[in-house]
Design a protein around this motif. Structure first.
Motif, mmCIF file in Angstrom:
data_model
loop_
_atom_site.group_PDB
_atom_site.id
_atom_site.type_symbol
_atom_site.label_atom_id
_atom_site.label_comp_id
_atom_site.label_asym_id
_atom_site.label_seq_id
_atom_site.Cartn_x
_atom_site.Cartn_y
_atom_site.Cartn_z
ATOM 1 N N ILE A 35 0.860 -1.186 0.000
ATOM 2 C CA ILE A 35 0.000 0.000 0.000
ATOM 3 C C ILE A 35 0.893 1.232 0.000
ATOM 4 O O ILE A 35 1.934 1.265 0.653
ATOM 5 C CB ILE A 35 -0.928 -0.019 1.230
ATOM 6 C CG1 ILE A 35 -1.832 -1.261 1.140
ATOM 7 C CG2 ILE A 35 -1.754 1.257 1.332
ATOM 8 C CD1 ILE A 35 -2.570 -1.598 2.376
ATOM 9 N N SER A 38 -0.856 7.117 -0.048
ATOM 10 C CA SER A 38 -2.238 7.574 -0.233
ATOM 11 C C SER A 38 -3.250 6.493 0.120
ATOM 12 O O SER A 38 -4.423 6.619 -0.177
ATOM 13 C CB SER A 38 -2.454 8.008 -1.690
ATOM 14 O OG SER A 38 -1.614 9.079 -2.006
ATOM 15 N N ARG A 39 -2.771 5.406 0.715
ATOM 16 C CA ARG A 39 -3.588 4.270 1.122
ATOM 17 C C ARG A 39 -4.180 3.524 -0.063
ATOM 18 O O ARG A 39 -5.230 2.892 0.041
ATOM 19 C CB ARG A 39 -4.705 4.684 2.080
ATOM 20 C CG ARG A 39 -4.192 5.250 3.378
ATOM 21 C CD ARG A 39 -5.336 5.737 4.251
ATOM 22 N NE ARG A 39 -4.843 6.367 5.435
ATOM 23 C CZ ARG A 39 -4.933 5.849 6.656
ATOM 24 N NH1 ARG A 39 -5.503 4.699 6.835
ATOM 25 N NH2 ARG A 39 -4.453 6.496 7.684
ATOM 26 N N ILE A 40 -3.508 3.572 -1.194
ATOM 27 C CA ILE A 40 -3.963 2.860 -2.383
ATOM 28 C C ILE A 40 -3.273 1.496 -2.424
ATOM 29 O O ILE A 40 -2.054 1.396 -2.306
ATOM 30 C CB ILE A 40 -3.685 3.667 -3.660
ATOM 31 C CG1 ILE A 40 -4.531 4.946 -3.638
ATOM 32 C CG2 ILE A 40 -3.976 2.843 -4.910
ATOM 33 C CD1 ILE A 40 -4.265 5.895 -4.767
ATOM 34 N N ASN A 149 -4.334 -3.764 -7.801
ATOM 35 C CA ASN A 149 -5.510 -2.953 -7.521
ATOM 36 C C ASN A 149 -6.621 -3.227 -8.538
ATOM 37 O O ASN A 149 -7.783 -3.215 -8.211
ATOM 38 C CB ASN A 149 -5.144 -1.467 -7.528
ATOM 39 C CG ASN A 149 -6.232 -0.600 -6.918
ATOM 40 O OD1 ASN A 149 -7.165 -1.103 -6.290
ATOM 41 N ND2 ASN A 149 -6.113 0.687 -7.099
ATOM 42 N N TRP A 167 -10.603 2.760 4.243
ATOM 43 C CA TRP A 167 -10.063 2.742 2.879
ATOM 44 C C TRP A 167 -11.153 2.828 1.810
ATOM 45 O O TRP A 167 -10.851 2.914 0.633
ATOM 46 C CB TRP A 167 -9.249 1.478 2.643
ATOM 47 C CG TRP A 167 -7.947 1.469 3.388
ATOM 48 C CD1 TRP A 167 -7.397 2.493 4.113
ATOM 49 C CD2 TRP A 167 -7.031 0.401 3.483
ATOM 50 N NE1 TRP A 167 -6.211 2.110 4.661
ATOM 51 C CE2 TRP A 167 -5.955 0.828 4.297
ATOM 52 C CE3 TRP A 167 -7.005 -0.882 2.977
ATOM 53 C CZ2 TRP A 167 -4.881 0.021 4.595
ATOM 54 C CZ3 TRP A 167 -5.937 -1.697 3.279
ATOM 55 C CH2 TRP A 167 -4.889 -1.243 4.075
ATOM 56 N N THR A 170 -10.598 5.848 -0.459
ATOM 57 C CA THR A 170 -9.219 6.270 -0.659
ATOM 58 C C THR A 170 -8.505 5.497 -1.752
ATOM 59 O O THR A 170 -7.302 5.350 -1.723
ATOM 60 C CB THR A 170 -8.421 6.142 0.656
ATOM 61 O OG1 THR A 170 -8.483 4.764 1.072
ATOM 62 C CG2 THR A 170 -8.946 7.048 1.726
ATOM 63 N N GLY A 171 -9.251 4.991 -2.725
ATOM 64 C CA GLY A 171 -8.611 4.361 -3.855
ATOM 65 C C GLY A 171 -8.605 2.854 -3.816
ATOM 66 O O GLY A 171 -8.438 2.213 -4.838
ATOM 67 N N ILE A 172 -8.793 2.260 -2.654
ATOM 68 C CA ILE A 172 -8.767 0.806 -2.605
ATOM 69 C C ILE A 172 -10.132 0.222 -2.964
ATOM 70 O O ILE A 172 -10.209 -0.889 -3.443
ATOM 71 C CB ILE A 172 -8.292 0.286 -1.240
ATOM 72 C CG1 ILE A 172 -8.001 -1.208 -1.307
ATOM 73 C CG2 ILE A 172 -9.262 0.591 -0.146
ATOM 74 C CD1 ILE A 172 -7.341 -1.766 -0.115
#
Length: 173
Positions: A35, A38-40, A149, A167, A170-172
């Motif tokens: 990860i 940016s928590r992706i 991802n 998350w 936040t992109g996940i």
């Protein structure tokens, strides 16, 4: 004291790794998750090892996650796990147990291709996603599932999000 997972800083990524086992030795699995700050979710893996000890599962999870980082060209990595034995052993390239020590050359060779790295110990509470994946690995029975991802299995994603609801935006997810 509250223990939580924290993202890496700046342009670093964090690889959390864990080994799971049922019996010592017993059926074992590995899990890793990568990860960014940016928590992706950048990727991860989970898989079965067959029979292994707790420490063998931990070091093999680290080795598999490290190989994945190298394959993806990541070069600023914080490796974080909940096994103090593995963190200390890898940091010092020294294991008193020959079964663990045989992984040191592989790990050191892979680390040569990474620009900057550090090893950090975390407690189980800060390593929940990797632990979850390692336990899924035990159930896998054979092979390893690598994901990114874009291609993460919906079941895996839902499992991760159930552990890390922050998350969702936040992109996940």
């Amino acid at each position: 004291m509250l223990i939580r997972w924290a993202p890496p800083q700046g342009d670093w990524v964090k690889l959390n790794f864990d080994g799971a086992y049922r019996g010592n030795p017993g059926p074992a699995g590995i899990g890793t998750v990568i990860i960014n700050s940016s928590r992706i979710l950048l990727g991860g893996l989970y898989g079965s090892l067959g029979l292994a000890t707790n420490n063998e599962a931990e070091i093999r999870a680290l080795a598999a996650g490290l190989d994945l980082c190298v394959q993806r060209g990541l070069d600023k990595i914080c490796f974080e796990g909940d096994s103090q034995i593995i963190i200390n052993g890898v940091s010092k390239s020294n294991f008193p147990n020959w079964k663990l020590g045989k992984w040191v050359p592989h790990i050191n060779k892979a680390l040569e291709s990474i620009n900057s790295f550090e090893f950090k110990h975390t407690y189980r509470e800060g390593n929940k996603v990797a632990d979850l994946l390692a336990n899924m690995g035990i159930e896998k029975n054979n092979g390893t599932i690598i994901f990114g991802n874009e291609d993460v299995d919906p079941m895996v994603l839902n499992t991760i999000l159930s552990e890390r609801p922050e998350w969702h935006n936040t992109g996940i997810g």
